[in-house]
Design a protein around this motif. Sequence first.
Motif, PDB file in Angstrom:
ATOM      1  N   LYS A 153       0.836  -1.202   0.000  1.00  8.82           N
ATOM      2  CA  LYS A 153       0.000   0.000   0.000  1.00  8.82           C
ATOM      3  C   LYS A 153       0.873   1.257   0.000  1.00  8.82           C
ATOM      4  O   LYS A 153       0.592   2.209  -0.731  1.00  8.82           O
ATOM      5  CB  LYS A 153      -0.939  -0.013   1.209  1.00  8.82           C
ATOM      6  N   LYS A 154       1.931   1.262   0.813  1.00  5.05           N
ATOM      7  CA  LYS A 154       2.839   2.412   0.859  1.00  5.05           C
ATOM      8  C   LYS A 154       3.564   2.620  -0.470  1.00  5.05           C
ATOM      9  O   LYS A 154       4.005   3.724  -0.766  1.00  5.05           O
ATOM     10  CB  LYS A 154       3.869   2.224   1.974  1.00  5.05           C
ATOM     11  N   ASN A 155       3.720   1.558  -1.227  1.00  2.00           N
ATOM     12  CA  ASN A 155       4.471   1.606  -2.483  1.00  2.00           C
ATOM     13  C   ASN A 155       3.577   1.374  -3.704  1.00  2.00           C
ATOM     14  O   ASN A 155       4.067   0.978  -4.762  1.00  2.00           O
ATOM     15  CB  ASN A 155       5.595   0.570  -2.449  1.00  2.00           C
ATOM     16  N   GLN A 156       2.285   1.655  -3.576  1.00  4.45           N
ATOM     17  CA  GLN A 156       1.357   1.326  -4.649  1.00  4.45           C
ATOM     18  C   GLN A 156       1.625   2.057  -5.957  1.00  4.45           C
ATOM     19  O   GLN A 156       1.236   1.578  -7.021  1.00  4.45           O
ATOM     20  CB  GLN A 156      -0.084   1.492  -4.211  1.00  4.45           C
ATOM     21  N   GLN A 157       2.330   3.178  -5.924  1.00  3.84           N
ATOM     22  CA  GLN A 157       2.662   3.887  -7.157  1.00  3.84           C
ATOM     23  C   GLN A 157       3.599   3.050  -8.029  1.00  3.84           C
ATOM     24  O   GLN A 157       3.745   3.315  -9.214  1.00  3.84           O
ATOM     25  CB  GLN A 157       3.272   5.268  -6.868  1.00  3.84           C
TER      26      GLN A 157
ATOM     27  N   ILE B 266       3.295  -0.437  -8.147  1.00  2.24           N
ATOM     28  CA  ILE B 266       2.705  -1.769  -8.296  1.00  2.24           C
ATOM     29  C   ILE B 266       1.573  -1.744  -9.312  1.00  2.24           C
ATOM     30  O   ILE B 266       0.606  -0.983  -9.165  1.00  2.24           O
ATOM     31  CB  ILE B 266       2.204  -2.290  -6.930  1.00  2.24           C
ATOM     32  N   SER B 267       1.711  -2.590 -10.304  1.00  2.00           N
ATOM     33  CA  SER B 267       0.662  -2.745 -11.305  1.00  2.00           C
ATOM     34  C   SER B 267      -0.491  -3.553 -10.706  1.00  2.00           C
ATOM     35  O   SER B 267      -1.631  -3.140 -10.745  1.00  2.00           O
ATOM     36  CB  SER B 267       1.227  -3.444 -12.545  1.00  2.00           C
ATOM     37  N   PHE B 268      -0.155  -4.709 -10.156  1.00  2.00           N
ATOM     38  CA  PHE B 268      -1.147  -5.536  -9.474  1.00  2.00           C
ATOM     39  C   PHE B 268      -0.477  -6.629  -8.662  1.00  2.00           C
ATOM     40  O   PHE B 268       0.695  -6.929  -8.850  1.00  2.00           O
ATOM     41  CB  PHE B 268      -2.163  -6.153 -10.449  1.00  2.00           C
ATOM     42  N   LEU B 269      -1.250  -7.202  -7.748  1.00  2.00           N
ATOM     43  CA  LEU B 269      -0.834  -8.365  -6.973  1.00  2.00           C
ATOM     44  C   LEU B 269      -1.430  -9.592  -7.641  1.00  2.00           C
ATOM     45  O   LEU B 269      -2.549  -9.536  -8.157  1.00  2.00           O
ATOM     46  CB  LEU B 269      -1.374  -8.296  -5.543  1.00  2.00           C
ATOM     47  N   PHE B 270      -0.703 -10.682  -7.641  1.00  3.87           N
ATOM     48  CA  PHE B 270      -1.325 -11.914  -8.110  1.00  3.87           C
ATOM     49  C   PHE B 270      -1.607 -12.801  -6.911  1.00  3.87           C
ATOM     50  O   PHE B 270      -0.776 -12.985  -6.036  1.00  3.87           O
ATOM     51  CB  PHE B 270      -0.543 -12.611  -9.223  1.00  3.87           C
ATOM     52  N   VAL B 271      -2.856 -13.275  -6.874  1.00  7.27           N
ATOM     53  CA  VAL B 271      -3.339 -14.053  -5.734  1.00  7.27           C
ATOM     54  C   VAL B 271      -4.073 -15.290  -6.231  1.00  7.27           C
ATOM     55  O   VAL B 271      -4.642 -15.295  -7.322  1.00  7.27           O
ATOM     56  CB  VAL B 271      -4.274 -13.215  -4.825  1.00  7.27           C
ATOM     57  N   PRO B 272      -4.074 -16.340  -5.431  1.00  9.95           N
ATOM     58  CA  PRO B 272      -4.821 -17.542  -5.810  1.00  9.95           C
ATOM     59  C   PRO B 272      -6.317 -17.319  -5.671  1.00  9.95           C
ATOM     60  O   PRO B 272      -6.762 -16.375  -5.019  1.00  9.95           O
ATOM     61  CB  PRO B 272      -4.325 -18.590  -4.816  1.00  9.95           C
TER      62      PRO B 272
ATOM     63  N   LYS C 162     -14.706 -10.679 -10.869  1.00  4.78           N
ATOM     64  CA  LYS C 162     -14.807  -9.287 -11.307  1.00  4.78           C
ATOM     65  C   LYS C 162     -15.592  -8.482 -10.266  1.00  4.78           C
ATOM     66  O   LYS C 162     -15.204  -7.370  -9.911  1.00  4.78           O
ATOM     67  CB  LYS C 162     -15.487  -9.225 -12.675  1.00  4.78           C
ATOM     68  N   GLU C 163     -16.654  -9.050  -9.760  1.00  8.92           N
ATOM     69  CA  GLU C 163     -17.455  -8.404  -8.715  1.00  8.92           C
ATOM     70  C   GLU C 163     -16.630  -8.169  -7.440  1.00  8.92           C
ATOM     71  O   GLU C 163     -16.809  -7.176  -6.743  1.00  8.92           O
ATOM     72  CB  GLU C 163     -18.682  -9.263  -8.403  1.00  8.92           C
ATOM     73  N   LEU C 164     -15.698  -9.087  -7.139  1.00  6.36           N
ATOM     74  CA  LEU C 164     -14.822  -8.923  -5.972  1.00  6.36           C
ATOM     75  C   LEU C 164     -13.728  -7.881  -6.203  1.00  6.36           C
ATOM     76  O   LEU C 164     -13.020  -7.512  -5.274  1.00  6.36           O
ATOM     77  CB  LEU C 164     -14.159 -10.254  -5.610  1.00  6.36           C
ATOM     78  N   GLY C 165     -13.564  -7.445  -7.447  1.00  6.64           N
ATOM     79  CA  GLY C 165     -12.582  -6.415  -7.750  1.00  6.64           C
ATOM     80  C   GLY C 165     -11.382  -6.869  -8.549  1.00  6.64           C
ATOM     81  O   GLY C 165     -10.434  -6.096  -8.729  1.00  6.64           O
ATOM     82  N   ALA C 166     -11.380  -8.110  -9.033  1.00  6.07           N
ATOM     83  CA  ALA C 166     -10.239  -8.598  -9.814  1.00  6.07           C
ATOM     84  C   ALA C 166     -10.062  -7.770 -11.084  1.00  6.07           C
ATOM     85  O   ALA C 166     -11.028  -7.455 -11.771  1.00  6.07           O
ATOM     86  CB  ALA C 166     -10.430 -10.070 -10.175  1.00  6.07           C
ATOM     87  N   ALA C 167      -8.810  -7.444 -11.366  1.00  7.49           N
ATOM     88  CA  ALA C 167      -8.477  -6.704 -12.590  1.00  7.49           C
ATOM     89  C   ALA C 167      -8.249  -7.650 -13.755  1.00  7.49           C
ATOM     90  O   ALA C 167      -8.194  -7.216 -14.902  1.00  7.49           O
ATOM     91  CB  ALA C 167      -7.227  -5.862 -12.358  1.00  7.49           C
TER      92      ALA C 167
ATOM     93  N   ALA D  24      -7.176  -1.662   0.339  1.00  7.48           N
ATOM     94  CA  ALA D  24      -5.860  -1.007   0.371  1.00  7.48           C
ATOM     95  C   ALA D  24      -5.610  -0.174  -0.885  1.00  7.48           C
ATOM     96  O   ALA D  24      -4.590   0.495  -0.988  1.00  7.48           O
ATOM     97  CB  ALA D  24      -4.761  -2.058   0.532  1.00  7.48           C
ATOM     98  N   GLY D  25      -6.539  -0.222  -1.824  1.00 12.44           N
ATOM     99  CA  GLY D  25      -6.385   0.560  -3.048  1.00 12.44           C
ATOM    100  C   GLY D  25      -5.511  -0.091  -4.092  1.00 12.44           C
ATOM    101  O   GLY D  25      -5.021   0.574  -5.004  1.00 12.44           O
ATOM    102  N   LEU D  26      -5.305  -1.393  -3.966  1.00 13.12           N
ATOM    103  CA  LEU D  26      -4.448  -2.128  -4.887  1.00 13.12           C
ATOM    104  C   LEU D  26      -5.282  -2.983  -5.846  1.00 13.12           C
ATOM    105  O   LEU D  26      -6.405  -3.359  -5.528  1.00 13.12           O
ATOM    106  CB  LEU D  26      -3.489  -3.025  -4.097  1.00 13.12           C
ATOM    107  N   LYS D  27      -4.713  -3.287  -6.990  1.00 17.40           N
ATOM    108  CA  LYS D  27      -5.367  -4.160  -7.961  1.00 17.40           C
ATOM    109  C   LYS D  27      -4.818  -5.576  -7.798  1.00 17.40           C
ATOM    110  O   LYS D  27      -3.671  -5.767  -7.383  1.00 17.40           O
ATOM    111  CB  LYS D  27      -5.073  -3.694  -9.387  1.00 17.40           C
TER     112      LYS D  27
END
Length: 134
Positions: free
Chosen positions: A20-24, A26-32, A78-83, A54-57
């Motif tokens: 979050k502190k470094n979100q500028q 970060i393009s996105f996080l990959f999660v299972p 997509k409804e949960l916010g996945a990019a 946290a404002g991250l994708k």
Amino acid sequence: MNKLFEVPYNFSKTLLSFYKKNQQNISFLFVPPYMNDSINTRTSIETHRNIVKAGLKFVILWQDPNLSISKDMILYYKELGAAGFIIGNNDSAKIIKDIDANLVVICSLVQRICSQALTRDFKYYDKVLLYYPY
């Protein structure tokens, strides 16, 4: 020039705070996927919500090359916010892009495509991870 990174998420609140502190950067996080949607995961639905808060994708690791993703599953994440999705087969890439062309689709490393890269059709992918076993 601002570099953007695609980074893993290991369910650590400390790591999420760092991202979050470094979100500028970060393009996105990959999660299972959510633990009820895959046999190889431990994430909860709250994990995905915390990333969005946290404002991250994030993109979902849907990497089984033998399992195509369903329309319902795409709409659910997509409804949960996945990019977007990191996927393990071309059928899933096409399904995702047919449903929403704005979702990011990344060709997963599990496809091991580097040796055939010039002969493959990547029209449904936004990014491709190249891999060559040597």
